[in-house]
Design a protein around this motif. Structure first.
Motif, short mmCIF file in Angstrom:
data_model
loop_
_atom_site.label_atom_id
_atom_site.label_comp_id
_atom_site.label_asym_id
_atom_site.label_seq_id
_atom_site.Cartn_x
_atom_site.Cartn_y
_atom_site.Cartn_z
N VAL A 74 -78.16 -53.78 25.77
CA VAL A 74 -79.16 -53.28 26.70
C VAL A 74 -80.00 -52.23 26.01
O VAL A 74 -79.57 -51.63 25.03
N THR A 75 -81.21 -52.00 26.54
CA THR A 75 -82.03 -50.88 26.08
C THR A 75 -81.40 -49.57 26.52
O THR A 75 -80.95 -49.44 27.66
N SER A 76 -81.36 -48.61 25.63
CA SER A 76 -80.82 -47.29 25.97
C SER A 76 -81.88 -46.45 26.66
O SER A 76 -83.00 -46.30 26.16
N ALA A 77 -81.53 -45.88 27.80
CA ALA A 77 -82.46 -45.02 28.54
C ALA A 77 -82.83 -43.78 27.76
O ALA A 77 -83.84 -43.13 28.07
N ARG A 123 -74.88 -35.36 29.54
CA ARG A 123 -74.88 -36.05 30.83
C ARG A 123 -76.09 -36.98 30.87
O ARG A 123 -77.23 -36.54 30.85
N ARG A 124 -75.83 -38.28 30.95
CA ARG A 124 -76.91 -39.26 30.84
C ARG A 124 -77.07 -40.12 32.08
O ARG A 124 -78.05 -40.85 32.19
N PHE A 125 -76.14 -40.02 33.00
CA PHE A 125 -76.22 -40.92 34.15
C PHE A 125 -77.36 -40.53 35.08
O PHE A 125 -78.03 -41.40 35.66
N PHE A 149 -93.58 -39.27 41.11
CA PHE A 149 -92.13 -39.12 41.17
C PHE A 149 -91.78 -37.70 40.76
O PHE A 149 -92.25 -37.20 39.73
N ALA A 150 -90.96 -37.04 41.55
CA ALA A 150 -90.52 -35.68 41.25
C ALA A 150 -89.00 -35.67 41.21
O ALA A 150 -88.34 -35.57 42.24
N GLY A 151 -88.47 -35.81 40.01
CA GLY A 151 -87.03 -35.82 39.85
C GLY A 151 -86.55 -34.62 39.06
O GLY A 151 -87.34 -33.78 38.62
N GLU A 152 -85.26 -34.56 38.85
CA GLU A 152 -84.69 -33.48 38.06
C GLU A 152 -85.03 -33.63 36.58
O GLU A 152 -85.23 -32.64 35.88
N HIS A 153 -85.15 -34.87 36.12
CA HIS A 153 -85.32 -35.14 34.70
C HIS A 153 -86.72 -35.63 34.34
O HIS A 153 -87.17 -35.43 33.20
N TYR A 154 -87.41 -36.29 35.26
CA TYR A 154 -88.73 -36.85 35.00
C TYR A 154 -89.65 -36.54 36.16
O TYR A 154 -89.23 -36.53 37.33
N GLN A 155 -90.91 -36.29 35.83
CA GLN A 155 -91.94 -36.06 36.84
C GLN A 155 -93.17 -36.88 36.45
O GLN A 155 -93.65 -36.79 35.31
N LEU A 156 -93.68 -37.68 37.38
CA LEU A 156 -94.89 -38.46 37.19
C LEU A 156 -95.87 -38.10 38.29
O LEU A 156 -95.48 -38.02 39.46
#
Length: 307
Positions: A74-77, A123-125, A149-156
């Motif tokens: 699989v592609t790694s995130a 922590r990658r999950f 998108f407003a997340g803990e790790h990514y924002q778009l």
């Protein structure tokens, strides 16, 4: 049973090697050619020619094949920002005429991240789950609308969410043997749940967990494809099985126990056992990427008995 070919090019394969195998995969009637997404060889051996990028490779194969499906397992995130990955996958899907599938995982091989300067968070999950939400959100946003998108790790912010894949939805594969999180994510986002190199007695219980997770959110468990990836070592006789095992540095008894190994009749029996456990698709891991006769044998002596 749907049979697919799965390769590990980081172990030593050029683009031309992969193209030859992908073309043979297509010619023989296997449904898909998949490859891993790694940047460093595992174990000892000749490191040449070095790694090939999975999505650059698949873009090339998309233009040099016509019917076989193409994807990653699989592609790694950790390797790509989700917005950029959405663009890459959608573009390769268009280049292939709608033949791409994305397998996505959390990433696990810390050494390759260190070797190529890629951050490898402990922590990658959490980032992985956000990537799934972003990818499906971007591809599912109607043309002309914006995605944020407003997340803990990514924002778009106000993404045009373009380009779109040809396929709607683009097949998304989530794998693993986790008992709680993996089934939940597969039920929510995936079109396929994959178990790569599982202990054979663990296959059916994990299928049941994923099916139960689907039922919990009101999704028909039959919407998902349930698959496994297992190493292949087939031979017309015992001598040929042993020769192919030596070529990949493995022992025949171990391959029989953990993979699909033996004569064509043994492979057919192994696939039948998988079908009884709820598996309808198998990725045949071909570690000797230049052994095209291996595929010929399976296509001639196994495939007619399992389709």
């Amino acid at each position: 049973m749907d049979l697919r070919i799965f390769t590990e090019p980081q172990q030593g394969a050029s683009y031309d090697d992969q193209l030859a195998l992908a073309r043979r995969t297509e010619h023989l009637g296997f449904s898909a050619y998949f490859r891993s997404d790694h940047f460093m060889r595992m174990g000892d051996g000749d490191p040449l020619p070095g790694p090939t990028d999975s999505w650059v490779t698949l873009a090339g194969l998309a233009r040099e094949t016509s019917t076989v499906r193409l994807g990653t397992l699989v592609t790694s995130a950790t390797f790509r920002y989700p917005g950029m990955l959405a663009v890459q996958v959608a573009q390769v899907d268009a280049m292939s005429g709608g033949r791409v599938e994305l397998g996505l995982g959390t990433g696990w091989f810390g050494a390759e991240h260190a070797a190529y300067g890629v951050p490898f968070p402990e922590r990658r999950f959490g980032p992985f789950e956000e990537q799934l939400e972003i990818l499906t959100g971007m591809w599912g946003t109607p043309v002309g609308e914006r995605f944020s998108f407003a997340g803990e790790h990514y924002q778009l912010t106000d993404s045009p969410a373009l380009p779109k894949p040809v396929q709607d939805p683009l097949p998304l594969i989530i794998g693993g043997g986790g008992k709680r999180r993996t089934p939940r994510l597969a039920a929510r986002y995936a079109t396929e749940h994959n178990q790569s190199f599982p202990e054979k007695e663990a296959i059916a219980p994990q299928v049941r967990r994923v099916r139960a997770a689907c039922e919990e959110i009101g999704r028909d468990p039959e919407d998902l494809v349930y698959s496994v990836a297992l190493v292949l070592c087939a031979g017309a006789d015992e001598a040929e099985v042993a020769r192919r095992a030596r070529a990949i540095g493995r022992e025949v008894p171990e391959l029989r126990e953990h993979g699909l190994a033996g004569t064509p009749a043994e492979i057919v029996d192994g696939l039948a056992s998988l079908a009884e456990q709820g598996i309808s698709r198998v990725y045949l891991q071909c570690l000797d990427i230049r052994d095209l006769d291996h595929l010929d044998l399976v296509a001639a002596e196994v495939m007619p008995h399992v389709r």
